[in-house]
Enzyme design. Sequence first.
Site, PDB file in Angstrom:
ATOM      1  N   GLU A 113       0.830  -1.195   0.000  1.00  7.48           N
ATOM      2  CA  GLU A 113       0.000   0.000   0.000  1.00  7.48           C
ATOM      3  C   GLU A 113       0.872   1.255   0.000  1.00  7.48           C
ATOM      4  O   GLU A 113       1.945   1.273   0.599  1.00  7.48           O
ATOM      5  CB  GLU A 113      -0.917   0.001   1.224  1.00  7.48           C
ATOM      6  N   CYS A 126       3.520   8.546   1.105  1.00  8.36           N
ATOM      7  CA  CYS A 126       3.998   7.639   2.144  1.00  8.36           C
ATOM      8  C   CYS A 126       4.313   6.305   1.459  1.00  8.36           C
ATOM      9  O   CYS A 126       3.427   5.597   0.998  1.00  8.36           O
ATOM     10  CB  CYS A 126       2.915   7.489   3.216  1.00  8.36           C
ATOM     11  N   CYS A 133       6.533  -6.875   7.551  1.00  7.03           N
ATOM     12  CA  CYS A 133       7.639  -6.341   8.360  1.00  7.03           C
ATOM     13  C   CYS A 133       8.167  -7.476   9.230  1.00  7.03           C
ATOM     14  O   CYS A 133       7.391  -8.307   9.697  1.00  7.03           O
ATOM     15  CB  CYS A 133       7.133  -5.196   9.240  1.00  7.03           C
ATOM     16  N   CYS A 137       5.725  -4.641  16.201  1.00  7.37           N
ATOM     17  CA  CYS A 137       5.210  -3.630  17.132  1.00  7.37           C
ATOM     18  C   CYS A 137       3.698  -3.854  17.270  1.00  7.37           C
ATOM     19  O   CYS A 137       2.983  -3.845  16.270  1.00  7.37           O
ATOM     20  CB  CYS A 137       5.515  -2.232  16.601  1.00  7.37           C
ATOM     21  N   CYS A 140       0.838  -1.723  15.558  1.00  3.40           N
ATOM     22  CA  CYS A 140       0.955  -1.432  14.122  1.00  3.40           C
ATOM     23  C   CYS A 140       0.325  -2.558  13.303  1.00  3.40           C
ATOM     24  O   CYS A 140       0.651  -3.736  13.509  1.00  3.40           O
ATOM     25  CB  CYS A 140       2.433  -1.284  13.765  1.00  3.40           C
ATOM     26  N   GLY A 189       6.782  -1.691   6.404  1.00  5.30           N
ATOM     27  CA  GLY A 189       8.146  -2.198   6.478  1.00  5.30           C
ATOM     28  C   GLY A 189       9.123  -1.299   7.215  1.00  5.30           C
ATOM     29  O   GLY A 189       8.835  -0.154   7.535  1.00  5.30           O
ATOM     30  N   GLU A 190      10.279  -1.879   7.490  1.00  4.57           N
ATOM     31  CA  GLU A 190      11.350  -1.167   8.190  1.00  4.57           C
ATOM     32  C   GLU A 190      12.424  -0.815   7.149  1.00  4.57           C
ATOM     33  O   GLU A 190      13.190  -1.692   6.725  1.00  4.57           O
ATOM     34  CB  GLU A 190      11.913  -2.083   9.295  1.00  4.57           C
ATOM     35  N   SER A 221      11.733   6.911   8.295  1.00  9.18           N
ATOM     36  CA  SER A 221      11.351   6.591   9.672  1.00  9.18           C
ATOM     37  C   SER A 221      11.840   5.190  10.026  1.00  9.18           C
ATOM     38  O   SER A 221      11.627   4.237   9.274  1.00  9.18           O
ATOM     39  CB  SER A 221       9.821   6.652   9.796  1.00  9.18           C
ATOM     40  N   PHE A 244       9.911   6.431  18.572  1.00 12.33           N
ATOM     41  CA  PHE A 244      10.404   6.340  19.952  1.00 12.33           C
ATOM     42  C   PHE A 244       9.372   5.674  20.866  1.00 12.33           C
ATOM     43  O   PHE A 244       9.605   4.653  21.455  1.00 12.33           O
ATOM     44  CB  PHE A 244      10.788   7.739  20.448  1.00 12.33           C
ATOM     45  N   HIS A 245       8.227   6.332  20.991  1.00 18.49           N
ATOM     46  CA  HIS A 245       7.007   5.734  21.559  1.00 18.49           C
ATOM     47  C   HIS A 245       6.999   5.363  23.037  1.00 18.49           C
ATOM     48  O   HIS A 245       5.962   4.963  23.555  1.00 18.49           O
ATOM     49  CB  HIS A 245       6.577   4.486  20.773  1.00 18.49           C
ATOM     50  N   ASN A 320      -3.913   5.213  15.708  1.00 14.43           N
ATOM     51  CA  ASN A 320      -4.949   4.900  14.728  1.00 14.43           C
ATOM     52  C   ASN A 320      -5.356   3.441  14.874  1.00 14.43           C
ATOM     53  O   ASN A 320      -4.539   2.547  14.649  1.00 14.43           O
ATOM     54  CB  ASN A 320      -4.430   5.148  13.306  1.00 14.43           C
ATOM     55  N   CYS A 363      -1.503   6.394   9.518  1.00 16.76           N
ATOM     56  CA  CYS A 363      -0.272   5.770  10.014  1.00 16.76           C
ATOM     57  C   CYS A 363      -0.561   4.448  10.690  1.00 16.76           C
ATOM     58  O   CYS A 363      -1.380   4.393  11.602  1.00 16.76           O
ATOM     59  CB  CYS A 363       0.346   6.618  11.108  1.00 16.76           C
TER      60      CYS A 363
HETATM   61  N1  SAH Z   1       8.927   0.777  10.222  1.00 17.93           N
HETATM   62  C1  SAH Z   1       9.173   2.146  10.320  1.00 17.93           C
HETATM   63  C2  SAH Z   1       8.334   2.984   9.360  1.00 17.93           C
HETATM   64  C3  SAH Z   1       6.877   2.645   9.204  1.00 17.93           C
HETATM   65  S1  SAH Z   1       5.756   3.056  10.449  1.00 17.93           S
HETATM   66  C4  SAH Z   1       8.991   2.618  11.740  1.00 17.93           C
HETATM   67  O1  SAH Z   1       8.492   1.863  12.545  1.00 17.93           O
HETATM   68  O2  SAH Z   1       9.399   3.736  12.029  1.00 17.93           O
HETATM   69  C5  SAH Z   1       5.529   4.820  10.430  1.00 17.93           C
HETATM   70  C6  SAH Z   1       5.120   5.392  11.794  1.00 17.93           C
HETATM   71  O3  SAH Z   1       3.760   5.035  12.129  1.00 17.93           O
HETATM   72  C7  SAH Z   1       5.973   4.844  12.924  1.00 17.93           C
HETATM   73  O4  SAH Z   1       6.335   5.851  13.823  1.00 17.93           O
HETATM   74  C8  SAH Z   1       5.027   3.869  13.576  1.00 17.93           C
HETATM   75  O5  SAH Z   1       5.417   3.581  14.881  1.00 17.93           O
HETATM   76  C9  SAH Z   1       3.713   4.582  13.467  1.00 17.93           C
HETATM   77  N2  SAH Z   1       2.536   3.718  13.681  1.00 17.93           N
HETATM   78  C10 SAH Z   1       2.456   2.393  13.477  1.00 17.93           C
HETATM   79  N3  SAH Z   1       1.220   1.943  13.791  1.00 17.93           N
HETATM   80  C11 SAH Z   1       0.511   3.015  14.186  1.00 17.93           C
HETATM   81  C12 SAH Z   1      -0.853   3.198  14.595  1.00 17.93           C
HETATM   82  N4  SAH Z   1      -1.703   2.188  14.633  1.00 17.93           N
HETATM   83  N5  SAH Z   1      -1.258   4.453  14.915  1.00 17.93           N
HETATM   84  C13 SAH Z   1      -0.400   5.487  14.834  1.00 17.93           C
HETATM   85  N6  SAH Z   1       0.888   5.380  14.428  1.00 17.93           N
HETATM   86  C14 SAH Z   1       1.346   4.151  14.115  1.00 17.93           C
HETATM   87 FE1  SF4 Z   2       7.038  -1.664  13.840  1.00 12.75          FE
HETATM   88 FE2  SF4 Z   2       7.372   0.046  11.769  1.00 12.75          FE
HETATM   89 FE3  SF4 Z   2       7.338  -2.633  11.338  1.00 12.75          FE
HETATM   90 FE4  SF4 Z   2       5.097  -1.360  12.036  1.00 12.75          FE
HETATM   91  S1  SF4 Z   2       6.260  -1.084  10.157  1.00 12.75           S
HETATM   92  S2  SF4 Z   2       5.850  -3.339  12.871  1.00 12.75           S
HETATM   93  S3  SF4 Z   2       5.868   0.228  13.426  1.00 12.75           S
HETATM   94  S4  SF4 Z   2       8.857  -1.475  12.547  1.00 12.75           S
END
Ligand code: SAH
Ligand code: SF4
Length: 386
Positions: A113, A126, A133, A137, A140, A189-190, A221, A244-245, A320, A363
């Site tokens: 996507e 984006c 991934c 997390c 996510c 993805g990362e 990111s 960071f979170h 979200n 996001c």
């Molecule tokens: N994998 C990378 C980039 C993709 S995620 C990373 O983790 O940074 C992009 C951003 O969206 C990250 O900061 C992620 O933590 C955040 N994110 C993931 N799931 C989310 C959700 N359900 N609501 C809000 N932000 C979220």
């Molecule tokens: Fe974590 Fe980013 Fe992978 Fe989602 S896309 S699982 S936030 S590393």
Amino acid sequence: MSVPITPDNLTVPRKAVAGKPSLIGLGRDAMREALIAMGTPEKQAKMRVGQIWHWLYFKGVTDFGLMTSLSKAYRAELAEIFTLERPEIVTKQISKDGTRKYLLRIAGGHEVEVVYIPEKNRGTLCVSSQVGCTLTCPFCHTGTQKLVRNLTAGEIVGQILVARDDLNEWDNTPFDKRKLSNIVLMGMGEPLYNLDNVRDAMKIAMDPEGISISRRRITLSTSGVVPEIARAGEEIGCMLAISFHATTDEVRDTLVPINKRWNIEALLEGLRSYPRLSNSERITFEYVMLKGVNDSDEDAHRLVKLIDGIPAKINLIPFNPWPGSPYERSEWKRIEAFGDIVNAAGYASPVRRPRGEDIMAACGQLKSETERGRKSRKQIAEEAGL
Ligand code: SAH
Ligand code: SF4
């Protein structure tokens, strides 16, 4: 030569599906070599690259036949050997706020996507770097889809090409009128686990004779793959955002499990030596606001203490939700109170307005359509009585 797909080499070989290699995604040097290998005289190769580059990344043509600055015979030769395939749009959804979400099919039938977010003075794409991934997390949606494979450089830059096709933005759009002016590597993805391909794709996106998006308008990111952060700065030079979170290792171990490998201290140490660290190129700290988990006043105070000395801004992201997600979004009042503390410590703390929620484009809501029907970890755990 075809390359076997192993867990260490998750990128599908260029020739695997189409049968022909694609020119999309090759950097200038690699394209020059490819042209020489097909019989282009070495003396002409650089000029040919310049011509083809212009057609691909300035004009956006999808057919060798349209490259009229090349002889008909040369165009036919190119078409015989290479393709110009882009990812295919399977579905396109447009949110009531104008956000567009594309589901793209790539080689092997996989799907990713991509989201386009129009704003007043800019438009941000984006972009995804992987199908699924490797990280998990728990807040996510992408994290519930295990890694299928890395995207190739062509597939990453292909997402930009497809969006520009759809936005009808080829040829010579002056920069201040651009609909697609910024890129964030915040899709599926990362990106630091696919850094070589991300770098090659971003170099193409930045090339001044093509798509020409400056490095300052590109943000990568990462969840915190510490050993690769400096390389991203050196080899791409784009802006950096860190997911960071959490403000204690205990909470971050759960929310961003890569923290067990590189904890908060290791991450901050890595950032302090980031080659591009300066007041004009601050690092963005992304902080997802999860009700009752990481959103207290104490968290806000700890956060500013931790990042002391790092030129930074803090991007607060209201969580979200997605079907089966195990968290709730913090109340707006809580988000504001958190932001006030961060602000009082001298850091900008914009709250990221959720965009495209009605089409699951915000996001962390991205997941391949084919995977969407699968059960969430929470559902599986509940059904198993855990
Ligand atoms: N994998 C990378 C980039 C993709 S995620 C990373 O983790 O940074 C992009 C951003 O969206 C990250 O900061 C992620 O933590 C955040 N994110 C993931 N799931 C989310 C959700 N359900 N609501 C809000 N932000 C979220
Ligand atoms: Fe974590 Fe980013 Fe992978 Fe989602 S896309 S699982 S936030 S590393």
